[in-house]
Scaffold this active site. Sequence first.
Site, mmCIF file in Angstrom:
data_model
loop_
_atom_site.group_PDB
_atom_site.id
_atom_site.type_symbol
_atom_site.label_atom_id
_atom_site.label_comp_id
_atom_site.label_asym_id
_atom_site.label_seq_id
_atom_site.Cartn_x
_atom_site.Cartn_y
_atom_site.Cartn_z
ATOM 1 N N ASP A 137 0.784 -1.247 0.000
ATOM 2 C CA ASP A 137 0.000 0.000 0.000
ATOM 3 C C ASP A 137 0.812 1.292 0.000
ATOM 4 O O ASP A 137 0.444 2.261 0.702
ATOM 5 C CB ASP A 137 -0.963 0.021 1.201
ATOM 6 C CG ASP A 137 -1.971 -1.116 1.164
ATOM 7 O OD1 ASP A 137 -1.917 -1.932 0.233
ATOM 8 O OD2 ASP A 137 -2.808 -1.176 2.081
ATOM 9 N N GLU B 108 -4.644 -0.793 -1.638
ATOM 10 C CA GLU B 108 -5.968 -0.843 -1.020
ATOM 11 C C GLU B 108 -6.879 0.113 -1.764
ATOM 12 O O GLU B 108 -6.562 1.304 -1.910
ATOM 13 C CB GLU B 108 -5.910 -0.449 0.467
ATOM 14 C CG GLU B 108 -7.286 -0.493 1.138
ATOM 15 C CD GLU B 108 -7.249 -0.157 2.627
ATOM 16 O OE1 GLU B 108 -6.142 -0.010 3.180
ATOM 17 O OE2 GLU B 108 -8.334 -0.048 3.226
ATOM 18 N N LYS C 67 -6.753 -4.714 -3.280
ATOM 19 C CA LYS C 67 -7.431 -5.406 -2.178
ATOM 20 C C LYS C 67 -8.435 -4.459 -1.535
ATOM 21 O O LYS C 67 -8.175 -3.273 -1.366
ATOM 22 C CB LYS C 67 -6.408 -5.889 -1.152
ATOM 23 C CG LYS C 67 -5.575 -4.794 -0.498
ATOM 24 C CD LYS C 67 -4.474 -5.388 0.369
ATOM 25 C CE LYS C 67 -3.611 -4.334 1.023
ATOM 26 N NZ LYS C 67 -4.274 -3.509 2.022
ATOM 27 N N LYS D 289 -7.727 -4.551 4.707
ATOM 28 C CA LYS D 289 -6.390 -4.316 5.227
ATOM 29 C C LYS D 289 -5.469 -5.478 4.883
ATOM 30 O O LYS D 289 -4.311 -5.278 4.511
ATOM 31 C CB LYS D 289 -6.441 -4.116 6.751
ATOM 32 C CG LYS D 289 -7.454 -3.070 7.218
ATOM 33 C CD LYS D 289 -7.263 -1.734 6.555
ATOM 34 C CE LYS D 289 -8.252 -0.702 7.079
ATOM 35 N NZ LYS D 289 -8.261 0.513 6.224
ATOM 36 N N VAL E 247 3.184 0.235 4.241
ATOM 37 C CA VAL E 247 2.443 0.980 5.271
ATOM 38 C C VAL E 247 1.027 0.449 5.421
ATOM 39 O O VAL E 247 0.496 -0.145 4.516
ATOM 40 C CB VAL E 247 2.378 2.475 4.909
ATOM 41 C CG1 VAL E 247 3.768 3.074 4.878
ATOM 42 C CG2 VAL E 247 1.655 2.709 3.582
ATOM 43 N N THR E 248 0.409 0.749 6.603
ATOM 44 C CA THR E 248 1.105 1.104 7.807
ATOM 45 C C THR E 248 1.433 -0.183 8.564
ATOM 46 O O THR E 248 0.750 -1.184 8.417
ATOM 47 C CB THR E 248 0.287 2.042 8.720
ATOM 48 O OG1 THR E 248 -0.886 1.365 9.173
ATOM 49 C CG2 THR E 248 -0.088 3.320 7.972
ATOM 50 N N CYS F 251 -2.243 -2.502 7.742
ATOM 51 C CA CYS F 251 -2.248 -3.400 6.591
ATOM 52 C C CYS F 251 -1.054 -4.358 6.580
ATOM 53 O O CYS F 251 -1.182 -5.498 6.145
ATOM 54 C CB CYS F 251 -2.300 -2.593 5.300
ATOM 55 S SG CYS F 251 -3.872 -1.710 5.121
ATOM 56 N N GLN G 132 7.634 -14.806 21.350
ATOM 57 C CA GLN G 132 7.361 -16.244 21.497
ATOM 58 C C GLN G 132 7.989 -17.055 20.352
ATOM 59 O O GLN G 132 7.336 -17.908 19.759
ATOM 60 C CB GLN G 132 5.851 -16.495 21.574
ATOM 61 C CG GLN G 132 5.178 -15.736 22.724
ATOM 62 C CD GLN G 132 3.683 -15.939 22.781
ATOM 63 O OE1 GLN G 132 3.206 -16.941 23.291
ATOM 64 N NE2 GLN G 132 2.952 -14.986 22.241
#
Lengths: 279, 279
Positions: B32, B80, B137, B140, B165-166, B170, B210
């Site tokens: 994006d 987007e 798209k 997001k 971004v951002t 997204c 994790q």
Amino acid sequence: MPKANPTMPVIPAKPADFQLPAPGRFALVIIDMQRDFLEPGGFGESLGNNVHRLRPIVPVLQRLLVAFRMRGFPVIHTIEGHHPDLTDCPPAKLRRGKDGSRIGDPGPMGRILILGEPGNGIIPELAPVPGELVLTKPGKGAFCRTDLESMLRVQAITHLLVGGVTTEVCVQTTLREANDRGFECLLIEDATESYFPEFKQSTMDMVRAQGGIVAATAHSSDILRSIGVTEPSAGPPSTANPAARPVNATAAQAPSSLHARLAFPLGLAISRNLFPLHP
Amino acid sequence: MPKANPTMPVIPAKPADFQLPAPGRFALVIIDMQRDFLEPGGFGESLGNNVHRLRPIVPVLQRLLVAFRMRGFPVIHTIEGHHPDLTDCPPAKLRRGKDGSRIGDPGPMGRILILGEPGNGIIPELAPVPGELVLTKPGKGAFCRTDLESMLRVQAITHLLVGGVTTEVCVQTTLREANDRGFECLLIEDATESYFPEFKQSTMDMVRAQGGIVAATAHSSDILRSIGVTEPSAGPPSTANPAARPVNATAAQAPSSLHARLAFPLGLAISRNLFPLHP
């Protein structure tokens, strides 16, 4: 521009109040309140996490469950787990754990994160009852490789009130999937928790930033008050209640009535055979 | 347990180094980088954001683009945007903006976040060239209502190096979708940015927590060094290069060769008619 529904309550929320749609059009979604994540010896602990951090949300979710059941509002539970042959587990996910505590390895509550194993079931305090949907999922997001979206559309559910664990992983991923699919989402602040308090806070800040770019957030007491249930009983389920045992995703281990609307057979079918190109 | 590929480089990354697969099996994914989000007057600014915060990643992405093009490695750009009739825009998303600066409203660079409008195109500095995939798209996440997954599987691409971004919206959503689908992901630390620096940092911390539960993170210089391109030129594209103009999602506004592999027709087809049950 948001359409107000004068017949339904508005829940005080951030960054803006949350207008509930008609009864039947919103659901309580409880993400992954499984023994694997909440009890010692499960997958969560095997990744090095302090599972005790998650306990305080259990009574909050109990109160919400009681209220939704009293009102006859839809409830959806999710379980993260994999088929015993691991055909639905991407190799990348399988590699994440440490030696001896990876998905599918034997643990103190059965094979880790495997559907039907004792540790994979929902904790007894939040056991589903007949008529509630129990959705198994092979990933973090509840919409990926499951038929959740289809089931929500069929029931015309448009608004999701979401709690469970962990806030920044499975809860956030599910919220983002739901948002992209047009569902209005409310994250229940005191009904979700993380192994890392700073990640819980940051997730709440992120989702409600920029006018609520992903979701609004609200406290459970405001939700309960809005639906007219301020002080529901929240004691532990009676052990005489056959639905109050931990729920696993194998029909052999739970009352058949409980599984009338279980989604796992289709969920598993969808999750199979989708990673053949992965090395 | 991770299979090492002795013929391919390992990128120094957190929480663990990132083993590149064979050439052709990994792609640079640029999320994006549109005028709507980076330039004054677009959708990003209409939501109250300081768009100037995003500019420093442009030369970083230019260097990566040059390197990937030199090596002939796959590149994917996302945009987007919504169909002019807004049939692919969930009402919940449409309501987010302020009066007069919502999706579809007229803005200084055309209708806000509408495919084919000048403001919806990729910034000229990062204009796609023939052979690169441009994926439009409606949400997001780049996997929702698009054929991105299918296209990656067909090309046997298994590893994604992601910038754009951002970071927390997204980029993060796309990383989470990719992770659930079994793709190995690397977030490029200095090639992604947010309107909110604390959200960028928290997203990087979350995705690599994790054991890298969603993705690893690395600096672009380590990526460039790993693929043997340390000092590519990164000057602005020549204005004589027909591919260097902003790319929009209407074939009428860009050279036909550029659109040989554009994904937007199918993307739009998928994104249509999927919200009929929404109020």
